[in-house]
Motif scaffolding. Sequence first.
Motif, mmCIF file in Angstrom:
data_model
loop_
_atom_site.group_PDB
_atom_site.id
_atom_site.type_symbol
_atom_site.label_atom_id
_atom_site.label_comp_id
_atom_site.label_asym_id
_atom_site.label_seq_id
_atom_site.Cartn_x
_atom_site.Cartn_y
_atom_site.Cartn_z
ATOM 1 N N LYS A 18 85.506 40.576 16.828
ATOM 2 C CA LYS A 18 85.457 39.331 16.410
ATOM 3 C C LYS A 18 85.649 37.998 17.632
ATOM 4 O O LYS A 18 86.673 38.411 18.291
ATOM 5 C CB LYS A 18 86.902 39.078 15.611
ATOM 6 C CG LYS A 18 86.335 38.430 14.312
ATOM 7 C CD LYS A 18 87.461 38.879 13.554
ATOM 8 C CE LYS A 18 87.712 37.014 12.586
ATOM 9 N NZ LYS A 18 89.466 36.934 11.813
ATOM 10 N N PRO A 21 88.609 31.638 17.973
ATOM 11 C CA PRO A 21 88.256 30.704 17.692
ATOM 12 C C PRO A 21 88.279 29.974 18.964
ATOM 13 O O PRO A 21 89.228 30.251 19.661
ATOM 14 C CB PRO A 21 89.513 29.936 16.651
ATOM 15 C CG PRO A 21 90.257 32.260 15.916
ATOM 16 C CD PRO A 21 89.331 32.167 17.443
ATOM 17 N N ASP A 126 84.243 26.103 17.533
ATOM 18 C CA ASP A 126 83.966 26.060 16.384
ATOM 19 C C ASP A 126 84.540 24.515 15.704
ATOM 20 O O ASP A 126 83.955 23.746 14.665
ATOM 21 C CB ASP A 126 85.104 26.929 15.143
ATOM 22 C CG ASP A 126 84.866 28.474 16.121
ATOM 23 O OD1 ASP A 126 83.484 28.594 15.476
ATOM 24 O OD2 ASP A 126 85.864 29.233 16.528
ATOM 25 N N GLN A 177 81.418 23.425 13.432
ATOM 26 C CA GLN A 177 81.561 23.699 12.244
ATOM 27 C C GLN A 177 82.174 22.654 11.905
ATOM 28 O O GLN A 177 82.195 21.585 10.618
ATOM 29 C CB GLN A 177 82.613 24.706 11.656
ATOM 30 C CG GLN A 177 81.683 25.578 11.595
ATOM 31 C CD GLN A 177 82.853 26.921 10.871
ATOM 32 O OE1 GLN A 177 82.761 27.065 10.261
ATOM 33 N NE2 GLN A 177 82.265 28.254 11.955
ATOM 34 N N SER A 248 81.265 17.567 9.079
ATOM 35 C CA SER A 248 81.217 18.839 8.591
ATOM 36 C C SER A 248 79.911 19.684 8.235
ATOM 37 O O SER A 248 79.199 19.280 7.729
ATOM 38 C CB SER A 248 82.125 19.004 7.306
ATOM 39 O OG SER A 248 82.559 20.252 6.685
ATOM 40 N N THR A 250 79.494 21.722 6.281
ATOM 41 C CA THR A 250 79.714 22.393 4.942
ATOM 42 C C THR A 250 80.150 21.027 4.478
ATOM 43 O O THR A 250 80.660 20.607 4.562
ATOM 44 C CB THR A 250 81.073 23.438 4.863
ATOM 45 O OG1 THR A 250 80.533 24.190 5.803
ATOM 46 C CG2 THR A 250 80.816 24.137 3.245
ATOM 47 N N GLY A 263 89.295 25.893 6.458
ATOM 48 C CA GLY A 263 88.143 26.190 6.358
ATOM 49 C C GLY A 263 86.931 26.871 7.173
ATOM 50 O O GLY A 263 86.207 27.002 6.571
ATOM 51 N N VAL A 264 87.627 26.738 8.156
ATOM 52 C CA VAL A 264 86.921 27.175 9.169
ATOM 53 C C VAL A 264 85.961 28.705 9.185
ATOM 54 O O VAL A 264 87.225 29.606 8.880
ATOM 55 C CB VAL A 264 87.149 26.711 10.394
ATOM 56 C CG1 VAL A 264 86.240 27.821 12.135
ATOM 57 C CG2 VAL A 264 86.884 25.559 10.389
ATOM 58 N N GLN A 265 84.470 28.776 9.145
ATOM 59 C CA GLN A 265 84.502 30.620 9.403
ATOM 60 C C GLN A 265 84.280 31.167 9.841
ATOM 61 O O GLN A 265 83.711 30.831 11.206
ATOM 62 C CB GLN A 265 83.217 30.326 8.362
ATOM 63 C CG GLN A 265 82.306 29.076 7.616
ATOM 64 C CD GLN A 265 83.112 30.099 5.639
ATOM 65 O OE1 GLN A 265 83.553 31.582 5.237
ATOM 66 N NE2 GLN A 265 83.717 29.965 5.226
ATOM 67 N N GLN A 266 84.950 32.155 10.352
ATOM 68 C CA GLN A 266 84.762 33.746 11.835
ATOM 69 C C GLN A 266 83.443 34.476 12.152
ATOM 70 O O GLN A 266 83.422 34.344 11.100
ATOM 71 C CB GLN A 266 86.385 33.876 12.258
ATOM 72 C CG GLN A 266 86.826 32.875 12.421
ATOM 73 C CD GLN A 266 87.051 32.330 13.556
ATOM 74 O OE1 GLN A 266 86.540 32.831 14.880
ATOM 75 N NE2 GLN A 266 86.778 31.069 13.512
#
Length: 266
Positions: A18, A21, A126, A177, A248, A250, A263-266
């Motif tokens: 992973k 961020p 991100d 993002q 954004s 999204t 709301g940030v996707q990793q």
Amino acid sequence: MRHDTQELALVESELGKKKMPRLLCFTAHPDDEAGGFGGSLLRYAGRGVETHVVCLTPGQAATHRGGASSDDELSAMRRREFAESCKLLRVSHGEVLDYPDAKLAQQDFYRVVADLTQRVRKIRPDVVMTLGPEGGVTAHPDHSMVSIFATMAFHWAGRSDRFPEQLQNGMAPHQTQKLYYATALFTIPERQPISLAPSTTRLELKPEEFETKIAAFKCHTSQEPLFPFFENTVRRRGLLEVFHLAASATPSNVEMETDLFAGVQQ
Ligand SMILES: [Zn+2]
């Protein structure tokens, strides 16, 4: 039991893969990183976020020269001060580019956006943050220009048809993002009039984060005559750093946030 151990090993290896961020901040002058973003940079470094600051000019046109006898000497001095400030703010990587201070509005738009787009594609953040197009509470035209350049770099870094010549040797488009502009809940009446972006995101600093932010600004010793003005402006913000969510990846409605990574996707 054996099964549990294997499962744990698997989770650990997934965690290892992973990525951390990442937060990227574009500024115009050494000292903007402390004044506009210091508390946020510290907060996210403390949360394990990899933080990057890219400053467009070495601030060589400053009124306050710190005893420097030439623009080059002042640039070198301000680069060192920037490095000290970044260290206090626990910035993972700070970079000062070589654009001319006070002349960002006269630079070639396409070239500067290409330069910043390349950094977005390389760092792959991100979240990107920068100043607002009004120029911040000081209304400095360089602040407006870094906002505009960074905004276009944010949007174009994700597109394969913008600066396609960069997309070789492993460099790929990167869609960040979220994009934020630093904003404020006050203006300075003795400065030029500005229209600020409404705040969507409020970060309340801890007192120690606030004090470190002031200490980071004071690393810029060549700008010492500005310390009282800065401290006064920072104290007017209180413990708040406020931002405007400008874009954004999204689609969403505006909601008040207390976290740049909400709301940030990793
Ligand atoms: Zn500035």
